[in-house]
Design a protein around this motif. Structure first.
Motif, short mmCIF file in Angstrom:
data_model
loop_
_atom_site.label_atom_id
_atom_site.label_comp_id
_atom_site.label_asym_id
_atom_site.label_seq_id
_atom_site.Cartn_x
_atom_site.Cartn_y
_atom_site.Cartn_z
N LEU A 128 37.87 42.00 40.02
CA LEU A 128 39.40 41.36 39.51
C LEU A 128 39.58 40.30 40.58
O LEU A 128 39.45 40.56 41.81
CB LEU A 128 40.25 42.33 39.27
N MET B 190 39.12 39.05 35.26
CA MET B 190 37.99 39.75 35.51
C MET B 190 36.64 38.94 35.93
O MET B 190 36.55 37.83 35.15
CB MET B 190 37.57 40.60 34.35
N ALA C 222 31.84 41.84 37.91
CA ALA C 222 32.44 43.23 37.57
C ALA C 222 31.80 44.52 37.57
O ALA C 222 31.34 44.85 36.73
CB ALA C 222 33.21 42.99 36.30
N ARG D 54 33.58 47.41 35.60
CA ARG D 54 34.37 46.80 34.34
C ARG D 54 35.44 47.89 33.84
O ARG D 54 36.33 47.36 33.65
CB ARG D 54 33.49 46.32 33.26
#
Length: 336
Positions: free
Chosen positions: A75, A257, A261, A264
């Motif tokens: 993030l 995001m 990632a 996730r």
């Protein structure tokens, strides 16, 4: 026993990103650690998911682009629509589908392509001298260019993202020709060359160097909580100007995001946590900002500043106008 967890900071030292542990989420942020780490700690306590946060003052998009698919970051947290849009334009984000985010965050505060989501808002307000500016004397952003304010205004650099966003808002309202004239009038009204940050302008008001300044709302709380700056805060009151045919200019802090990632699912849990009631209360109160979730009340500190109606300009439209805003600032040599 040696802790085998690999922190993001350690990963950044090396040239390659290593696989992340299952119960963690890795964050790149240009928000000051003291503003977000307490929230991450609470999230960890409640979920068991460790948040590894690395502070990166500028250039998050460049780092993510350089790291590519090997990036450890899940993030990116940042402030200002321009910085969120820079991440999007760099192609380092992925869209997020989430009913939780859709329900908690109004459409006006979500990227149409779902690449970023606002978490809080802040107003670009006027700090006005309690002694030298009467109630109701300044009501619009357009009026900042009126001759009556000659030699009475302080501001930070016109090229700072906060002022570029406000200028983009003026372009959205009136077009570039009007905005260029407005910038010339605003520059003519400055008491000194643009310098310092938003709090430095309030300090100048308290010392009699100017009468009003532009600043984000949360700086009032920061000054009120600092014994060395309390006198600055006491010298001013917050005023919420509007555009003549609109509302008060607001900007956002937000989250996105990353395309890579590696965690996730955990990243999505953190995003959703920060958008729903408990996370919003924490995030908005610690940062002295306004929650985007309309079911969440403002903190008592924020309420004490008064209310305003936010301008309804589309934030992505303002991001698209940033280049034009910069061009106009340079044409008028605002900082010169």
């Amino acid at each position: 026993m040696t802790d085998i967890r690999i922190s993001v900071a350690a990963i950044l030292i090396g040239s390659a990103a290593l696989p992340a542990m299952a119960e963690e989420v890795n964050v790149y942020s240009n928000r000051q650690p003291e503003l977000i780490d307490p929230i991450f700690e609470t999230f960890t306590e409640e979920t068991g998911i460790e948040v590894n946060s690395v502070y990166i003052d500028t250039g998050i998009e460049e780092r993510l682009r350089a790291e590519g698919a090997r990036s450890p970051a899940d993030l990116a947290f940042t402030v200002d629509i321009g910085r969120l849009d820079a991440l999007k334009q760099a192609g380092v984000l992925q869209p997020v589908e989430s009913d939780v985010l859709d329900e908690a965050i109004p459409a006006a505060y979500r990227d149409p392509d779902r690449d970023w989501f606002a978490l809080t808002t802040r107003a670009r307000a006027v700090y006005a001298s309690r002694e030298r500016v009467a109630d109701g004397e300044i009501t619009t952003y357009e009026a900042l260019a009126d001759p009556e304010w000659e030699g009475r205004i302080c501001t930070r650099s016109g090229l700072h993202p906060y002022n570029i966003a406000l200028t983009a808002g003026m372009i959205e309202q009136h077009g570039p020709e009007f905005t260029e004239d407005w910038l010339r009038g605003l520059k003519a009204n400055l008491a000194r060359r643009p310098q310092g940050n938003d709090r430095a302008q309030v300090k100048a008001i308290s010392e009699g160097e100017c009468d009003i300044s532009l600043g984000n709302t949360y700086y009032m709380a920061l000054m009120q909580s600092d014994p060395e700056q309390q006198a600055w805060a006491d010298a001013v009151r917050l005023v919420f100007p509007t555009f003549e045919e609109g509302g008060t200019h607001v900007n956002i802090s937000g989250v996105a995001m990353t395309e890579a990632a590696p965690n996730r699912e955990n990243a999505l849990r953190l995003m959703e946590y920060l958008a729903t009631a408990h996370g919003q209360e924490l995030y908005a109160e610690i940062n002295n900002e306004y929650p985007v979730n309309e079911s969440v009340s403002q903190s008592e500190t924020v309420k004490s500043w008064g209310s305003f109606d936010a301008d309804d300009a589309n934030l992505q439209d303002l991001a698209d106008l940033r280049a034009e805003a910069v061009r106009l600032m340079e044409i008028v040599d605002f900082d010169g």
